[in-house]
Design a protein around this motif. Structure first.
Motif, PDB file in Angstrom:
ATOM      1  N   SER A 216      66.797-110.426  30.412  1.00  0.00           N
ATOM      2  CA  SER A 216      66.272-111.462  29.544  1.00  0.00           C
ATOM      3  C   SER A 216      66.837-112.799  29.992  1.00  0.00           C
ATOM      4  CB  SER A 216      66.645-111.203  28.077  1.00  0.00           C
ATOM      5  OG  SER A 216      66.252-112.301  27.257  1.00  0.00           O
ATOM      6  N   CYS A 217      65.998-113.813  29.965  1.00  0.00           N
ATOM      7  CA  CYS A 217      66.425-115.189  30.344  1.00  0.00           C
ATOM      8  C   CYS A 217      65.589-116.167  29.520  1.00  0.00           C
ATOM      9  CB  CYS A 217      66.229-115.431  31.834  1.00  0.00           C
ATOM     10  SG  CYS A 217      66.595-117.153  32.341  1.00  0.00           S
ATOM     11  N   THR A 218      66.260-117.030  28.770  1.00  0.00           N
ATOM     12  CA  THR A 218      65.575-118.042  27.956  1.00  0.00           C
ATOM     13  C   THR A 218      66.253-119.395  28.146  1.00  0.00           C
ATOM     14  OG1 THR A 218      66.964-117.601  26.013  1.00  0.00           O
ATOM     15  CG2 THR A 218      64.893-116.369  26.190  1.00  0.00           C
ATOM     16  N   VAL A 219      65.438-120.452  27.993  1.00  0.00           N
ATOM     17  CA  VAL A 219      65.928-121.845  28.034  1.00  0.00           C
ATOM     18  C   VAL A 219      65.482-122.519  26.749  1.00  0.00           C
ATOM     19  CG1 VAL A 219      65.913-124.064  29.238  1.00  0.00           C
ATOM     20  CG2 VAL A 219      65.798-121.915  30.532  1.00  0.00           C
ATOM     21  N   GLY A 220      66.432-122.769  25.868  1.00  0.00           N
ATOM     22  CA  GLY A 220      66.089-123.400  24.598  1.00  0.00           C
ATOM     23  C   GLY A 220      65.155-122.550  23.753  1.00  0.00           C
ATOM     24  N   GLY A 221      65.164-121.249  23.948  1.00  0.00           N
ATOM     25  CA  GLY A 221      64.295-120.357  23.165  1.00  0.00           C
ATOM     26  C   GLY A 221      63.039-119.951  23.897  1.00  0.00           C
ATOM     27  N   ALA A 222      62.690-120.622  24.993  1.00  0.00           N
ATOM     28  CA  ALA A 222      61.498-120.280  25.772  1.00  0.00           C
ATOM     29  C   ALA A 222      61.886-119.394  26.947  1.00  0.00           C
ATOM     30  CB  ALA A 222      60.807-121.554  26.271  1.00  0.00           C
ATOM     31  N   ASP A 223      61.032-118.419  27.282  1.00  0.00           N
ATOM     32  CA  ASP A 223      61.325-117.493  28.383  1.00  0.00           C
ATOM     33  C   ASP A 223      61.311-118.226  29.727  1.00  0.00           C
ATOM     34  OD1 ASP A 223      61.519-115.412  26.612  1.00  0.00           O
ATOM     35  OD2 ASP A 223      59.400-114.838  26.806  1.00  0.00           O
ATOM     36  N   CYS A 224      62.186-117.752  30.605  1.00  0.00           N
ATOM     37  CA  CYS A 224      62.211-118.323  31.956  1.00  0.00           C
ATOM     38  C   CYS A 224      61.033-117.777  32.757  1.00  0.00           C
ATOM     39  CB  CYS A 224      63.513-117.939  32.670  1.00  0.00           C
ATOM     40  SG  CYS A 224      65.005-118.554  31.859  1.00  0.00           S
ATOM     41  N   ALA A 225      60.465-118.617  33.581  1.00  0.00           N
ATOM     42  CA  ALA A 225      59.391-118.185  34.480  1.00  0.00           C
ATOM     43  C   ALA A 225      59.998-117.487  35.695  1.00  0.00           C
ATOM     44  CB  ALA A 225      58.573-119.397  34.928  1.00  0.00           C
ATOM     45  N   GLY A 226      59.240-116.571  36.295  1.00  0.00           N
ATOM     46  CA  GLY A 226      59.699-115.886  37.504  1.00  0.00           C
ATOM     47  C   GLY A 226      60.585-114.688  37.268  1.00  0.00           C
ATOM     48  N   LEU A 227      60.780-114.296  36.019  1.00  0.00           N
ATOM     49  CA  LEU A 227      61.654-113.176  35.750  1.00  0.00           C
ATOM     50  C   LEU A 227      60.914-111.853  35.806  1.00  0.00           C
ATOM     51  CD1 LEU A 227      64.539-112.338  35.007  1.00  0.00           C
ATOM     52  CD2 LEU A 227      63.908-112.529  32.600  1.00  0.00           C
ATOM     53  N   GLY A 228      59.599-111.857  35.558  1.00  0.00           N
ATOM     54  CA  GLY A 228      58.844-110.613  35.529  1.00  0.00           C
ATOM     55  C   GLY A 228      58.566-110.056  36.921  1.00  0.00           C
TER      56      GLY A 228
END
Length: 228
Positions: A216-228
């Motif tokens: 799991s990776c989030t920035v300010g509550g939004a998911d990080c792109a490129g993790l899937g």
């Protein structure tokens, strides 16, 4: 001598004065009294030298105040102008025609305007994850942060890596921030605010893990792109 005439000598004036000294004293006293009288008369006739007599103060008669008469008490108040009230003419209610249908009753349903759509502002800082290096039971990951707003922003990144140990973390080319852990989740915070349009890379190294990337990776509550 018979037949001769005896002449009596007249006493001299100086001898008389010498024999009566009180005459001189009396004359001196009389002279001093006369001089004193003359001096007193001269002193009363003129003011002493250097004495300035005050000038007489002119008295000014104050005018007798005339009692003022209030105009409001003498004159009656002007009558107020009567306000003209516009007449309201009631318009006749339209008569119902036989061909028209019945009007809706007052207790019927009323139409409600639909609510305005609320615009949701995007997250000011976005994050994109990538693997920098994949090692044996260890990896170095990166979250590239970008400020897409029009103002300076702080940022917070949360990464979850199960059964792992954080070896180190750092921010490329910027002030270092803070890091904290709660279970398998690590929270990274900015060390300096990110300017509008700027980007900064957060990197971290984990080992003793069975995965090569965070779950799991989030920035300010939004998911990080490129993790899937």
């Amino acid at each position: 001598m018979s037949g001769s005439r005896r002449v009596r000598r007249t006493p001299d004036a100086s001898a008389a004065v010498a024999s009566s000294p009180w005459i001189i004293v009396s004359v001196g006293v009389v002279v001093m009294v006369v001089l004193l009288v003359i001096a007193i008369g001269a002193y009363r006739g003129r003011a002493p030298v250097g004495l300035v007599l005050p000038e007489p103060v002119a008295t000014v008669a104050l005018p007798t105040p005339t009692p003022s008469v209030r105009r409001a008490a003498a004159e009656p108040p002007a009558p107020l102008a009567a306000r003209s009230t516009p007449s309201v003419t009631s318009s006749p209610s339209p008569s119902r025609s036989a061909g028209r249908g019945p009007s809706p009753s007052a207790g019927g349903p009323t139409s409600v305007a639909p609510p305005e759509s609320t615009l949701v502002a995007p997250y000011p800082v976005t994050g994109t994850y990538r693997v920098v290096e994949d090692l044996s039971r260890s990896f170095i990951g990166e979250v590239l942060l970008r400020n897409v707003s029009g103002a300076d922003q702080d940022w917070t990144v949360r990464v979850t890596v199960p059964e792992a140990r954080l070896v180190t973390s750092w921010i490329e080319g910027a002030a270092q921030g803070g890091v904290s852990r709660s279970g398998d989740t690590w929270t990274f915070t900015s060390g300096a605010r990110l300017a509008p349009g700027d980007s900064v890379a957060l990197r971290f190294q984990y080992d003793r893990t069975r995965v090569d990337r965070p779950t799991s990776c989030t920035v300010g509550g939004a998911d990080c792109a490129g993790l899937g």
